[in-house]
Structures are given as C-alpha cells and as structure tokens.
Design a protein around this motif. Structure first.
Motif, mmCIF file in Angstrom:
data_model
loop_
_atom_site.group_PDB
_atom_site.id
_atom_site.type_symbol
_atom_site.label_atom_id
_atom_site.label_comp_id
_atom_site.label_asym_id
_atom_site.label_seq_id
_atom_site.Cartn_x
_atom_site.Cartn_y
_atom_site.Cartn_z
ATOM 1 N N ALA A 30 0.846 -1.187 0.000
ATOM 2 C CA ALA A 30 0.000 0.000 0.000
ATOM 3 C C ALA A 30 0.881 1.236 0.000
ATOM 4 O O ALA A 30 1.762 1.383 0.833
ATOM 5 N N THR A 31 0.683 2.109 -0.974
ATOM 6 C CA THR A 31 1.467 3.337 -1.066
ATOM 7 C C THR A 31 0.545 4.530 -0.862
ATOM 8 O O THR A 31 -0.658 4.382 -0.695
ATOM 9 N N GLN A 32 1.106 5.724 -0.878
ATOM 10 C CA GLN A 32 0.304 6.912 -0.729
ATOM 11 C C GLN A 32 0.163 7.688 -2.032
ATOM 12 O O GLN A 32 -0.032 8.900 -2.044
ATOM 13 N N ILE A 33 0.303 7.002 -3.170
ATOM 14 C CA ILE A 33 0.059 7.629 -4.463
ATOM 15 C C ILE A 33 -1.450 7.661 -4.681
ATOM 16 O O ILE A 33 -2.114 6.624 -4.675
ATOM 17 N N PRO A 34 -2.037 8.838 -4.872
ATOM 18 C CA PRO A 34 -3.498 8.922 -4.951
ATOM 19 C C PRO A 34 -4.086 8.178 -6.146
ATOM 20 O O PRO A 34 -3.510 8.164 -7.238
ATOM 21 N N VAL A 35 -5.218 7.571 -5.917
ATOM 22 C CA VAL A 35 -6.045 7.025 -6.980
ATOM 23 C C VAL A 35 -6.958 8.160 -7.444
ATOM 24 O O VAL A 35 -7.639 8.785 -6.631
ATOM 25 N N SER A 36 -6.964 8.445 -8.740
ATOM 26 C CA SER A 36 -7.791 9.523 -9.269
ATOM 27 C C SER A 36 -9.103 8.963 -9.810
ATOM 28 O O SER A 36 -9.109 7.972 -10.550
ATOM 29 N N VAL A 37 -10.218 9.591 -9.430
ATOM 30 C CA VAL A 37 -11.543 9.114 -9.817
ATOM 31 C C VAL A 37 -12.341 10.280 -10.412
ATOM 32 O O VAL A 37 -12.294 11.403 -9.889
ATOM 33 N N LYS A 38 -13.064 10.011 -11.481
ATOM 34 C CA LYS A 38 -13.952 11.024 -12.053
ATOM 35 C C LYS A 38 -15.356 10.461 -12.225
ATOM 36 O O LYS A 38 -15.542 9.397 -12.818
ATOM 37 N N PRO A 50 -21.159 7.751 -15.968
ATOM 38 C CA PRO A 50 -19.843 7.254 -16.375
ATOM 39 C C PRO A 50 -18.792 7.514 -15.293
ATOM 40 O O PRO A 50 -18.757 8.587 -14.686
ATOM 41 N N VAL A 51 -17.955 6.514 -15.060
ATOM 42 C CA VAL A 51 -16.912 6.593 -14.041
ATOM 43 C C VAL A 51 -15.577 6.240 -14.672
ATOM 44 O O VAL A 51 -15.475 5.297 -15.475
ATOM 45 N N THR A 52 -14.526 7.008 -14.317
ATOM 46 C CA THR A 52 -13.167 6.732 -14.772
ATOM 47 C C THR A 52 -12.253 6.610 -13.560
ATOM 48 O O THR A 52 -12.292 7.460 -12.670
ATOM 49 N N ILE A 53 -11.449 5.560 -13.520
ATOM 50 C CA ILE A 53 -10.521 5.322 -12.414
ATOM 51 C C ILE A 53 -9.098 5.297 -12.952
ATOM 52 O O ILE A 53 -8.776 4.500 -13.846
ATOM 53 N N ASN A 54 -8.236 6.149 -12.417
ATOM 54 C CA ASN A 54 -6.825 6.197 -12.803
ATOM 55 C C ASN A 54 -5.976 5.812 -11.594
ATOM 56 O O ASN A 54 -5.784 6.625 -10.696
ATOM 57 N N PRO A 55 -5.464 4.580 -11.528
ATOM 58 C CA PRO A 55 -4.793 4.102 -10.319
ATOM 59 C C PRO A 55 -3.304 4.424 -10.229
ATOM 60 O O PRO A 55 -2.681 4.191 -9.197
ATOM 61 N N GLY A 56 -2.689 4.950 -11.293
ATOM 62 C CA GLY A 56 -1.234 5.026 -11.335
ATOM 63 C C GLY A 56 -0.681 3.788 -12.042
ATOM 64 O O GLY A 56 -1.431 2.955 -12.541
ATOM 65 N N ARG A 57 0.644 3.674 -12.093
ATOM 66 C CA ARG A 57 1.239 2.559 -12.834
ATOM 67 C C ARG A 57 1.495 1.358 -11.928
ATOM 68 O O ARG A 57 2.050 1.490 -10.850
ATOM 69 N N PHE A 58 1.059 0.188 -12.400
ATOM 70 C CA PHE A 58 1.336 -1.064 -11.704
ATOM 71 C C PHE A 58 2.611 -1.705 -12.256
ATOM 72 O O PHE A 58 2.975 -1.482 -13.418
ATOM 73 N N THR A 59 3.247 -2.513 -11.433
ATOM 74 C CA THR A 59 4.471 -3.219 -11.853
ATOM 75 C C THR A 59 4.272 -4.724 -11.888
ATOM 76 O O THR A 59 5.232 -5.474 -11.974
#
Length: 630
Positions: A30-38, A50-59
C-alpha cells in the motif's frame, strides 16, 4: 444503522481524469500515491453515470478491482458490483486489456503493467427497489444510490471501488455536475471551477478508501439549512420532490433535539461538521421504499415517506437522527479492529453489536428523559415496548455469537433485536453502574472512558473488550455481560427495575387509535386486500365503547378511500389523532355499510406498565434520579 420502519405496515409496527504522467505502484504494498476518480453526473446516458478510475502505474501482471459486497453499518449483503455495466480496462494506447469477471463484485485485469485507466457505467439502486426495500433484492435505501434529473444520492460505495492493494491509498475525486445543482458533501472539498459548458467541477480529497465509503454526497434540487451545535456545524440537506416539507421547518425540530443531545454528551467531540441527508420519497415506481437511516462517522442518510404529516415527520426525525448522531460515540470513538480494518469483500464482524447499536439506541431513548424532552411515563412506555418486542425474538440467543455471524441464519433474522434487547442491555448496565458507584457513574461515563482510551484511530481487540470493561468498572458488570450477553441467559428485568423503585403493574393505560400498547388493532386480509379491525379492537376502549367489532372492514377514513396501497399514508394520519377531534369512517360489516361518526375521546387499554413500587425507599428514588437525570 437504523432499519426500523417508521410508519404502519401489516407485517409489523411503524413502522477522474486520466493523466499522461504515471507514478509507479507496487501491487503488493500500500502506497500513498493517490487514486484519481472522475464521476460525470452531467453526462448521464440511459440513467447511468460514467466513471473513470486512474490508479497510477502497476508493476505486476495481474490486479484485482472490486466494488463492495458489504459496507460498514448495514450487516447485509449489498453486492454493489451488480449495478456496474460496460467495465473496460484501457492501456496507454487506448486499447482494451483482458478482463475476467471473477464474481459479481470482482474484476481481474491482466497485462496490468500497461493499465492506464478503467471505465464503466453505474446504474442506481432506487429504480429497481421493491416495496420495503431493506437489503434483500437491493441495498437498504439509505445505503442505495439514485440517478435522476432532479437529484443524485451519491453513496460513493455504489460508484467507486478499490484495487485490493490500494485500499489505503489516498483518493482524488472529481465530480462534474450541472450548475443549477446544490451540492452537499462531508468529504473535504479542495477546489471548485466552472467549465466552458457551464457545468461545475468539484474536487475532493479522501485519505483512504474507507473515507470514500464513509462520506456520502447529495446533489440536486435540494433545500439546505445550517446550524451550530456547540462547536459542530450541522448541515441539513432535504429533497422533497413535491416541496411538501422544507429544511427550515425540519431544522426547528432537529436543532432542538441535537442541542439536547450535545448537552447530554458533554465533552465527547469527534467531528467539527455533521451532515444530515434527508430523502423524502413520494413512493412512485422509481422512488426508495426502505425507510430508516444509515450512519456514517460524520453524517447520516435518512429516507422517509414524503406523505408523512409534519408532526409525524418531526417525530420520525427525532427517533432516527438521534440514534444516528449518537454513533459519534460508538463506533466512531470506540470500535474494534473488525470495524477499523473492514474487509468490504469478505468481512468479519465484531462481537459487540450490543454496544454499537444497542448502547446507541439506549442513548437515543435515555437522553430524551434526561433532557426533559419526554415525561417519565413516555420513557417507561418506550422501555416496555422494547421488552415486549424483544420477547418476540430469540431471547436466549448469545448476542456476541449473533454479532459475529450476523450475515448468516438463524442470526440475520434476529438483527432487529439489537435495537430492542441491545438497548435493554445498555439500560441494565447503566443501572448497575449507578448502583455500584452511588449514582456517580453510568454507561455514558463508561463510553467516555473507552473513548479516551481508544478514540477514532485506535481500535480495541474484539476478544478483550468485556475483560477491559470489567477491569474499568466492577465485577458485577463483567458477570452481567458474561451471563446475559455472551451466554444469552434471558434477563429478569424486574430485578433491575426494583433497584430504582419501579415494578410491573397490570393496569389501564392510555393508547392511540390503531394500537393497544404497541399491538396493532388493524390488519390486512391477504386474500381480499381489505383492511379490517382485528380481535384486539375489543381491548381498545374508544372503538369498543362505540360499537366497532372485530372483522369490520375499513372502507374510508375521513373521506379517503382506504386501499392496501395507501394504508400506510392513511394510518400515519390516524396516529396523530387527538381527543376532541370529530372523525368519520365508512365500515363494511358483513356486506352492510356503516357510517361511523364520533368525537374522539381518550382511548385506553389494559397492559403491563412500569409504575413506582408501593414500598419505594428513599435510596431507590435517589438511584432512579441518578439513572434518569444523572
């Protein structure tokens, strides 16, 4: 949560945008990089947001996204994933990634290292509720969602999910809405801007996913009033589709009540703002029908029928909101690890519903006599009603076992008893504490001590709570909790009432015109759909003395034809009848129409009530005073 139905029924009593710059996220940490939601409620198509979820980059190659199966405070399965359509995972080139739907609430995304965003549409729950929607086919209405041109009930757990590894990440939430909407939200608003098309973009911040689920929002054609209770700002938002009720009128009742609550609570302060969202249903096809409330740490969502007369609505708001506001004591200030680290997919439940809901309901009952809002007789009547109702449940069931297994039978059907016997458990502990401390300590002081020991960010260990309470109080408290809460031994309430100089007495008591001491005198004939007087009418003095008989069908009340569909509305008005009013009914007795026209007199029935014992002592009186007024 308060799932009590508040009007008469015939089964019981009234009752995010996607950015181009990506930060790296390790899926297993768990990190503190925000998940962006619209959420764009300005672009609803086919009644879907309509919903958009931008989680950041996964590895990693695979990630899991979920909507909640269960949310806190409901003790029922909500399955919010079944309201999601057209779920897609999109890579940085705009192509779809492979997605597997694991179950109704869960999606597994492969090639997640390429994941840019996920998009989907959300249906609301109010549109498909059935009569009395209280968490079976659809979520309990105050936990549900609404998408209409006039209003959006944004219980965010119905729109926004979480990645398994990112529940503790911060969330940035962007909501686009029409400019003519009023917008109320307990979640921290960071900025607002007007867009070129005239819509409004509101931005919010949530420290973690829990704060998404714990902070509902209400947008639309709302009536909003604010007032101050001590150093807590109260925001009352009301949606009344036919403008029958106003926030200004409701505020008068709620403010008086909450001022009394705050005076009763004293130093307990866990929030600087508290929101009350009141949705008044017109009972149309797509309107909510599960009446009651759902608490959150800093707000409550209330759903009630709009047709309630002003007095009845005021009484319902006192009953419901007083209960929900007292939740700022528990579970907000005092809660277990099960609550603090809630698993929305496979939750475990605390053993202590007797405290979360029972003590809360007890506070909501006791504070009214403590602050002079009701007379002793009315308080005693409420206690007797809880005793009577609790006896209709399994009185020998272990409360701790029930709490841990509340989603399963036979425990799920016993949940309503947390508001009955749970409150009575609180009462007994209160009287014991007053007795042991010469009137100086009670259950409120105990909860304050627990609040100071734990607080909003420190949960207690579930298995240790009763031991801790015993160490903080007296052996008699531990013995009571072991015997009656853990082991489920029925409580002999008369032994507790004796301590405060009260006893049961079978005597004549005042009642209303549709009940005898809490028992309905009217019922529904399932075969014909007609509403008729039951055998109980013989024990209601007004009707019996004026010749009404069991089996008489009620055709009209005050010129209004009575049907199965409008019975709740009609009898909510009857509940407000007072002596001196002239009333007219049309009855059908074996095919013969009877016109009933009389001036109301006080109606009485015979039942068991609480009265002062004939040989009450000064010591008992002093203990009673400490109990009720301390």
């Amino acid at each position: 949560m308060n799932k009590k139905l508040l009007i008469a029924s015939f089964t019981g009593l009234l009752l995010v945008g996607c950015g181009t710059t990506k930060k790296t996220v390790k899926n297993d940490v768990a990190t503190q990089i925000p998940v962006s939601v619209k959420l764009d409620v300005n672009k609803v198509v086919n009644d879907q947001v309509p919903v958009t979820i931008n989680p950041g980059r996964f590895t990693v190659d695979k990630v899991v996204y979920r909507l909640p199966r269960v949310i806190q405070g409901t003790y029922a399965i909500g399955d919010y994933g079944k309201y999601i359509e057209n779920f897609k995972a999109i890579d940085y080139k705009g192509n779809a990634l492979p997605v597997t739907k694991v179950d109704v609430n869960t999606w597994e995304i492969t090639n997640a290292i390429k994941l840019d965003k996920i998009v989907y549409q959300v249906n609301d729950t109010y549109d498909i509720e059935k009569e009395g929607g209280i968490g079976k086919e659809t979520p309990f209405s105050p936990a549900g969602t609404n998408i209409e041109a006039t209003n959006f009930m944004l219980n965010l757990h119905g729109f926004i999910g979480y990645f398994d590894s990112l529940k503790n990440n911060q969330y940035k939430l962007e909501i686009v809405s029409p400019s003519n909407f009023k917008r109320t939200a307990a979640l921290q608003e960071t900025s607002v801007k007007t867009n070129e098309d005239g819509s409004i973009t509101s931005n919010y911040f949530a420290p973690r996913y829990f704060d998404i689920t714990d902070n509902p929002m209400f947008f639309g054609d709302l009536d909003v009033e604010e007032f101050q209770v001590g150093d807590i700002k109260i925001v009352l938002s009301v949606y009344s589709p036919n403008k029958k009720h106003t926030a200004k009128n409701i505020k008068k009742v709620v403010e008086k009540m909450m001022q009394a609550q705050k005076a009763y609570l004293g130093s307990i302060n866990s929030t600087s703002r508290y929101d009350i969202y009141l949705y008044l249903s017109d009972l149309s096809e797509k309107a909510p029908k599960g009446f009651g409330a759902l608490e959150h740490h800093k707000s409550t969502v209330v759903v009630l029928p709009e047709m309630l007369p002003e007095e009845a609505l005021a009484k319902s708001m006192v009953d419901v909101v007083s209960h929900e506001f007292f939740h700022i004591v528990t579970p907000l200030s005092v809660h277990s690890e099960d609550v603090h680290y809630f698993d929305y997919h496979n939750p475990t439940f605390s053993k202590h519903l007797w405290m979360y809901e029972g003590i809360t309901e007890y506070f909501a009952t006791l504070f009214q006599i403590n602050r002079g809002l009701v007379k002793e007789a009315e308080f005693y009547a409420k206690i007797m009603e809880k005793i009577k109702t609790s006896y209709s449940m399994d009185d020998s069931l272990s409360f701790t076992k029930m709490s841990e297994n509340i989603l399963e039978e036979p425990y799920a059907s016993q949940y309503i008893n947390v508001y009955q016997k749970g409150a009575l458990i609180g009462m007994c502990i209160d009287i014991l504490l007053r007795e042991e401390s010469n009137g100086n300590r009670g259950v409120l002081s105990l909860m304050k001590e627990l609040s100071l020991k734990y607080g909003t960010e420190k949960p207690f260990e579930d298995d240790n709570l009763i031991t801790e309470i015993t160490e903080m109080t007296y052996p008699s408290i531990g013995a009571f909790l072991k015997t009656h809460v853990i082991d489920g031994v029925p409580i002999a309430y008369d032994t507790f009432f004796e301590k405060v100089g009260l006893s049961f007495d079978e005597s004549k008591m005042e009642t209303n015109y549709i009940q005898n001491n809490g028992t309905l005198i009217i019922g529904l004939d399932e075969d014909t759909g007609s509403v008729k007087f039951t055998n109980e009418v013989k024990n209601n003095s007004f009707w019996a003395e004026n010749g009404v008989l069991p089996g008489d069908i009620i055709k009209e009340v005050e010129g209004e034809k009575l049907t199965k569909e409008n019975a709740n509305q009609v009898f909510s008005k009857v509940l407000l009848w007072n002596p001196g009013k002239e009333v007219t009914l049309k009855l059908d007795r074996n095919g013969t129409e009877i016109l009933f026209k009389k001036v109301l007199t006080q109606s009485y029935t015979v039942g068991s009530g609480l009265v002062e014992s004939p040989k009450v002592t000064l010591k008992q009186k002093e203990l009673r005073k400490a109990w009720l007024k301390g």
